[in-house]
Design a protein around this motif. Structure first.
Motif, mmCIF file in Angstrom:
data_model
loop_
_atom_site.group_PDB
_atom_site.id
_atom_site.type_symbol
_atom_site.label_atom_id
_atom_site.label_comp_id
_atom_site.label_asym_id
_atom_site.label_seq_id
_atom_site.Cartn_x
_atom_site.Cartn_y
_atom_site.Cartn_z
ATOM 1 N N MET A 1 -14.341 30.525 -0.794
ATOM 2 C CA MET A 1 -13.935 29.186 -1.146
ATOM 3 C C MET A 1 -13.782 28.356 0.123
ATOM 4 N N ALA A 2 -14.361 27.187 0.069
ATOM 5 C CA ALA A 2 -14.338 26.325 1.244
ATOM 6 C C ALA A 2 -13.254 25.267 1.113
ATOM 7 N N GLY A 3 -12.866 24.743 2.242
ATOM 8 C CA GLY A 3 -11.905 23.645 2.245
ATOM 9 C C GLY A 3 -10.481 24.095 2.451
ATOM 10 N N ARG A 4 -9.728 23.182 3.004
ATOM 11 C CA ARG A 4 -8.308 23.418 3.266
ATOM 12 C C ARG A 4 -7.523 23.270 1.971
ATOM 13 N N VAL A 5 -6.510 24.104 1.793
ATOM 14 C CA VAL A 5 -5.664 24.031 0.609
ATOM 15 C C VAL A 5 -4.764 22.808 0.741
ATOM 16 N N ILE A 6 -4.819 21.930 -0.253
ATOM 17 C CA ILE A 6 -3.982 20.733 -0.214
ATOM 18 C C ILE A 6 -2.823 20.815 -1.206
ATOM 19 N N ARG A 7 -2.934 21.742 -2.167
ATOM 20 C CA ARG A 7 -1.880 21.849 -3.182
ATOM 21 C C ARG A 7 -2.023 23.176 -3.919
ATOM 22 N N ILE A 8 -0.880 23.734 -4.303
ATOM 23 C CA ILE A 8 -0.860 24.887 -5.199
ATOM 24 C C ILE A 8 -0.025 24.460 -6.394
ATOM 25 N N GLU A 9 -0.615 24.548 -7.579
ATOM 26 C CA GLU A 9 0.033 24.082 -8.802
ATOM 27 C C GLU A 9 0.273 25.227 -9.760
ATOM 28 N N ARG A 10 1.272 25.045 -10.581
ATOM 29 C CA ARG A 10 1.487 25.972 -11.689
ATOM 30 C C ARG A 10 0.582 25.524 -12.827
ATOM 31 N N VAL A 11 -0.175 26.439 -13.387
ATOM 32 C CA VAL A 11 -1.134 26.102 -14.436
ATOM 33 C C VAL A 11 -0.437 25.460 -15.633
ATOM 34 N N SER A 12 0.650 26.039 -16.075
ATOM 35 C CA SER A 12 1.394 25.505 -17.220
ATOM 36 C C SER A 12 2.834 25.270 -16.809
ATOM 37 N N SER A 13 3.074 24.112 -16.205
ATOM 38 C CA SER A 13 4.442 23.781 -15.790
ATOM 39 C C SER A 13 5.315 23.568 -17.010
#
Length: 88
Positions: A1-13
């Motif tokens: 996977m390319a690119g810098r991580v900008i966010r980590i989200e919870r799939v079902s908040s």
């Protein structure tokens, strides 16, 4: 996977809540799956300084501690997380 991580989200908040990775004085906190049912204990915590480092560990099965304003943080399993990279 390319690119810098900008966010980590919870799939079902939880409804009406925006959860984000918790950054402590030691960094983002993750739990090592090698510790089984004890992985949530503080003495087994792994800390990293960047979301990129956290994403690598999530890819290896580590859970991430996430929280929201007014709610206690909790460990979120890797299958319940979405990693967003720049350019996506």
């Amino acid at each position: 996977m390319a690119g810098r991580v900008i966010r980590i989200e919870r799939v079902s908040s939880r409804v009406g809540i925006v959860e984000e990775p918790v950054f402590t004085s030691k960094g983002y906190q993750l739990a090592d799956p090698a510790h089984g049912k004890h992985k949530h204990h503080a003495e087994h915590a792994i800390h990293v300084q960047t979301l990129d480092e956290a994403a690598v560990l999530i890819g290896k099965g580590f859970s991430l501690r996430m929280g929201a304003k007014g709610k206690p943080p909790s460990l979120i399993a890797p299958k319940s997380l979405r990693i967003v990279r720049d350019g996506e």
